[in-house]
Write a protein that holds these residues in place. Structure first.
Motif, mmCIF file in Angstrom:
data_model
loop_
_atom_site.group_PDB
_atom_site.id
_atom_site.type_symbol
_atom_site.label_atom_id
_atom_site.label_comp_id
_atom_site.label_asym_id
_atom_site.label_seq_id
_atom_site.Cartn_x
_atom_site.Cartn_y
_atom_site.Cartn_z
ATOM 1 N N ARG A 1 2.426 1.911 -3.229
ATOM 2 C CA ARG A 1 1.195 1.945 -4.245
ATOM 3 C C ARG A 1 1.183 3.497 -4.693
ATOM 4 O O ARG A 1 1.289 4.569 -5.402
ATOM 5 N N GLU A 2 1.161 4.195 -3.442
ATOM 6 C CA GLU A 2 1.209 5.317 -2.996
ATOM 7 C C GLU A 2 2.030 6.184 -3.297
ATOM 8 O O GLU A 2 1.564 6.943 -4.267
ATOM 9 N N ASN B 1 1.116 -0.955 0.078
ATOM 10 C CA ASN B 1 -0.144 0.102 -0.006
ATOM 11 C C ASN B 1 0.908 1.660 0.118
ATOM 12 O O ASN B 1 0.228 2.385 -0.804
ATOM 13 N N ALA C 1 -7.098 5.952 -3.251
ATOM 14 C CA ALA C 1 -7.625 6.060 -4.414
ATOM 15 C C ALA C 1 -9.308 6.849 -4.823
ATOM 16 O O ALA C 1 -9.516 6.588 -5.444
ATOM 17 N N HIS D 1 -7.163 2.022 -8.020
ATOM 18 C CA HIS D 1 -6.356 3.460 -8.393
ATOM 19 C C HIS D 1 -5.917 3.454 -10.121
ATOM 20 O O HIS D 1 -5.290 4.398 -9.825
ATOM 21 N N ASP E 1 -8.493 6.261 -10.878
ATOM 22 C CA ASP E 1 -7.607 7.189 -10.178
ATOM 23 C C ASP E 1 -6.943 7.969 -10.402
ATOM 24 O O ASP E 1 -6.741 8.656 -11.720
ATOM 25 N N LYS F 1 2.172 6.155 -7.031
ATOM 26 C CA LYS F 1 1.537 6.709 -7.725
ATOM 27 C C LYS F 1 1.656 8.950 -7.575
ATOM 28 O O LYS F 1 1.268 9.131 -9.439
ATOM 29 N N GLU G 1 -7.394 -2.246 -7.779
ATOM 30 C CA GLU G 1 -5.464 -1.854 -8.388
ATOM 31 C C GLU G 1 -6.202 -1.159 -9.258
ATOM 32 O O GLU G 1 -6.018 -0.629 -9.592
#
Length: 873
Positions: free
Chosen positions: A421-422, A418, A748, A642, A645, A425, A639
């Motif tokens: 992922r952030e 997590n 997300a 995400h 987004d 992004k 996912e």
């Protein structure tokens, strides 16, 4: 003249009878109005006006009226090229004795209407007005000066007085001949028609001789002589034939060595011959600016006529042939070529409007020249631009859809945490914002040709092996764990020598070739750095792309931006009229087509497939063998949320950085803003529909975990076994299943949306847990582990930070005490203390939980005593 000034009647003989006088004699003696007579006198030759003035006093007043002489001066000025106007400047004006239609009026009524029987004399009214006589004096001066030269042409002899006096001064001679043509139009003598023919013949002779001398001077590049005869011809009749000769004799019209077929020889993007041709044209324009300034008067627009003719006859033919060749190859080459042509023409206009040129063109007229050049094929270009963008986007989407099965069959074990992922992004969007601001050329050669940013496991293993091999050969320390295993390299402009790597190649956006660090050192550092940053994050985010592709979206945006940048050139130039609106409409339509492709052809089908996977998923024992909380369709969907987004933020960044320059954000009826809202609504609807089904799948997995992992001895252990006070495996796995899947949605969506999602998850989880716990058997020793599980469930619910959910688990936590109480009366008291359950449980529910005690048959009678008592009123 009897009706104007009748002579006295002769005396009558006494023997003759007196003639009869008609009754209407008074009516026959009425005179014409003076304005009618003046209009008649304007058509009389000058000698006839002299006779009219001698006819009577009244006619003299009218013949001297400046209205007549103003008319004659206007006739001369109609033939004038500037000399006569300069002579009469400040002298001419309306100096008539009385304006036409003027009469004596009092209180807006004629004088004879106020005094019955009084008739006003219009001649007396004009006579009372003061005449300046200025126009007549001006004509008189011209008459005295020009009449000898004019009447001299009655005699057809070898050399007229005009040529004798002014033959050595061509410009003065031309001015005199021009004035004589206007002078003859006034009818100054009775035989003016014959003399006018002689004047016309002399003018033609002078024009031919002067033009011949001008051509001789042009051939030897003698600008001094060209100036003399150019000024003479312009003074004679405006110099149209001289200007045409000057324009047509330029070698660029008949000695052009450049051929449109010379382009595209070495590579599909080879336009060097065209660029050389345009450089030659610009140099010729600069050179001719000096020649025109040295040869022609400033008030004659020779330079604009020359430029217009070159663009129309030379450049237009070349460009038309060039675009035909490009279109026969491929549409993308045609679009690229037309953008290069537009840039070249904009450069031409910039050069023509520079202040340092002796003769320059106004910016607005320069834009009109570009407009005239592009007008024949502008409609076709706008159509081809829209068609190409749509076709290219459809091909990318189709290619992605065809490869979806291969991607899903590959190794998908690598997933981002997590936190990662952030992080990635944010990094991706920051890098995308930098790349979106790059010029089109750098974007085409760098940003859209990031080498292998979306490699899967097989490619990654090869890249990792290559990286390890390079790291052993170079003294470079290892990168942190969060750094991708390979560094995507960028194909720069210098490395695009072959056709496959050309920005004009249709396959260049999807080409994948990795440069070595040595070869990338000579690349464009700014674009390389930005693209490498984007490549790092794209590589990590690739693990989140099973049905949606950020690479495809990035390529779609770059195709769209490439087209929008071409349209932006046309918008900045500012074409006039209808084409301005058509260009703006095409600019907006291209972005609208991007939104439709992303929403209808990529995002919506991807979420539909993900929803199908969720619908068809059923938990099984195999899913519990590894990680019990792993729900592949759910992980895939979360996912995708995400990725969706990120796509929405990419579109928003692109809109803010590029599209909003020419589209009003606050215009809610604009097609761009309307379609953008539709795109966002499609994404929101897809996420909302998937969320509801995702919650059902998640809770089904949790229910399956509880049903298959919750062992009977967890809460009802044998008496000789010491119970572990840690939460049970079923409890841990169910909590981890929810936590691991829901945590993937962090960041997300908006906080309000996530609160709604977590609240729904918590309430449904409480329902599943209540139903599950009512099926368990709990003894006093297992009650302690039961309490441990309830504490774990409560702590998880508190971590959701949903005030509406926590009371459900607080009630379970309070209820768990009934399993460790021995006294039946105390159990009864705990059950009837409803306040400790926050009003969420009825007494019937509490008895159902109490019935799970292993000794329930023993304590049931005491606990349920009040429930069985009955009183009849």
């Amino acid at each position: 003249m009897s009706f104007i000034d009748a002579p006295d009647e002769p005396p009558q003989s006494p023997n003759m009878p007196a003639p009869l006088k008609p009754v209407v004699a008074a009516k026959q003696q009425r005179s014409l109005p003076p304005d009618i007579l003046i209009r008649i006198f304007q058509y009389l030759p000058v000698p006839s006006l002299t006779n009219v003035a001698l006819a009577s006093r009244r006619f003299k007043v009218l013949a001297y009226d400046d209205e007549i002489w103003d008319d004659k001066l206007r006739r001369m000025l109609d033939q004038d090229t500037g000399a006569l106007a300069a002579t009469l400047e400040g002298k001419t004006g309306n100096s008539a004795l009385m304006d036409i239609g003027q009469s004596i009026r009092i209180n807006n009524k004629p004088l004879n209407a106020l005094i019955p029987g009084l008739s006003t004399d219009p001649y007396s009214a004009r006579a009372r007005a003061k005449s300046t006589g200025e126009s007549r004096e001006n004509f008189k001066e011209l008459y005295i000066r020009l009449l000898p030269y004019y009447t001299d042409l009655r005699q057809k002899h070898r050399e007229s007085k005009v040529l004798k006096d002014y033959g050595t001064r061509p410009e003065e001679c031309a001015k005199l001949l021009n004035t004589l043509k206007g002078f003859g139009a006034c009818g100054v003598v009775d035989d003016y028609k014959q003399i006018n023919e002689a004047v016309e013949t002399l003018c033609q002779y002078f024009e031919s001789a002067s033009l011949h001398e001008f051509e001789i001077a042009y051939d030897v590049h003698n600008t001094a002589e060209m100036k003399i005869y150019a000024h003479a011809l312009i003074a004679l009749n405006g110099g149209s034939i001289c200007i045409q000769t000057f324009v047509q004799k330029h070698p660029i019209f008949f000695d052009n060595p450049f051929n449109p077929d010379d382009n595209y020889k070495s590579s599909p993007s080879d336009l060097e011959p065209f660029k050389k041709f345009m450089s030659l044209v610009i140099e010729e324009f600069k050179q001719q600016s000096h020649v025109v300034a040295e040869s022609f008067p400033e008030n004659v627009d020779v330079y604009y006529m020359f430029v217009d003719r070159v663009l129309e006859d030379v450049v237009s033919d070349y460009v038309n042939s060039l675009l035909g060749i490009a279109q026969s190859h491929e549409t993308r080459l045609y679009l690229h070529t037309i953008s290069i042509v537009l840039d070249s023409m904009a450069e031409v206009v910039d050069e023509l409007t520079k202040e340092d040129l002796p003769r320059k063109i106004d910016r607005e007229r320069g834009i009109n020249l570009i407009f005239k050049l592009f007008l024949p094929f502008l409609d076709d270009y706008l159509y081809e631009e829209q068609s190409y963008v749509k076709t290219a986007c459809d091909e990318l989407i189709e290619e992605w859809n065809n490869d979806s099965g291969v991607r899903r069959g590959e190794d998908q074990s690598a997933r981002l945490s997590n936190h990662s992922r952030e992080t990635f992004k944010r990094n991706y969007l920051n890098a995308f914002k930098k790349v979106i601001a790059l010029p089109v050329d750098l974007v085409s050669t760098a940003a859209t040709t990031i080498a292998s940013p979306f490699q899967r496991s097989s490619t990654l293993k090869t890249s990792e092996a290559d990286s390890r091999k390079e790291s052993t050969d170079s003294p470079v320390s290892g990168s942190p764990k969060s750094t991708p295993p390979t560094t995507p390299k960028v194909i720069t402009a210098g490395a695009l020598g072959d056709e496959k790597a050309s920005p004009l190649s249709p396959k260049s956006p999807t080409s994948a070739s990795i440069q070595s660090p040595q070869s990338s050192r000579h690349s464009l550092k700014s674009s390389d750095t930005r693209s490498m940053d984007l490549g790092f994050t794209m590589h990590e985010l690739d693990m989140m792309q099973d049905l949606l592709s950020l690479e495809t979206v990035l390529q779609l945006i770059h195709i769209n931006k490439d087209a929008e940048r071409r349209m932006e050139r046309f918008i900045k130039i500012g074409f006039p009229g209808r084409m301005r609106g058509e260009i703006q409409k095409t600019f907006e339509h291209i972005f609208v087509s991007l939104l439709k492709v992303l929403g209808n052809q990529h995002i919506e089908p991807a979420f539909d497939r993900a929803l199908e996977h969720l619908t068809s998923y059923t938990p099984d024992l195999e899913s519990l063998e590894g990680n019990a909380g792993d729900v592949p369709p759910l992980t895939e969907f979360f996912e995708m949320v995400h990725v969706g987004d990120v796509i929405q933020q990419m579109v928003q960044l692109y809109y803010d950085e590029e599209i909003s320059k020419y589209v009003d954000k606050h215009d809610f009826i604009n097609e761009v803003n309307k379609e953008k809202k539709v795109f966002e609504r499609i994404l929101d609807d897809c996420v909302a529909n998937g969320m509801d089904r995702g919650i059902q799948v998640l809770l089904a997995q949790v229910q399956y975990i509880l049903a298959h992992e919750q062992k009977p001895e967890d809460y009802n252990p044998p008496e000789n076994v010491i119970c572990d006070l840690k939460p049970t495996k079923a409890c841990r796995d169910s909590i981890e299943c929810i936590r691991s899947n829901t945590s993937m949605l962090n960041g997300a969506a908006e906080k309000s949306t996530m609160d709604l999602f977590f609240g729904e998850i918590g309430r449904r989880f409480a329902e599943v847990l209540y139903k599950h716990l009512k099926t368990q058997v709990v003894n006093e020793q297992g009650g302690f582990r039961y309490i441990s599980d309830m504490n774990a469930y409560y702590d998880f619910a508190a971590s959701l930070r949903q005030k509406s959910v926590t009371p459900y688990f607080a009630a379970l936590k309070a209820l768990a005490n009934i399993y460790i109480i021995s006294s039946a009366q105390d159990i009864k008291n705990v059950i009837h203390d409803l306040e400790r359950y926050h009003g969420l449980m009825k007494t019937e529910d509490l008895f159902e939980f109490a019935a799970c005690r292993s000794d329930w048959p023993v304590v049931k009678k005491v606990v349920t005593k009040d429930m069985t008592d009955c009183s009849i009123m």
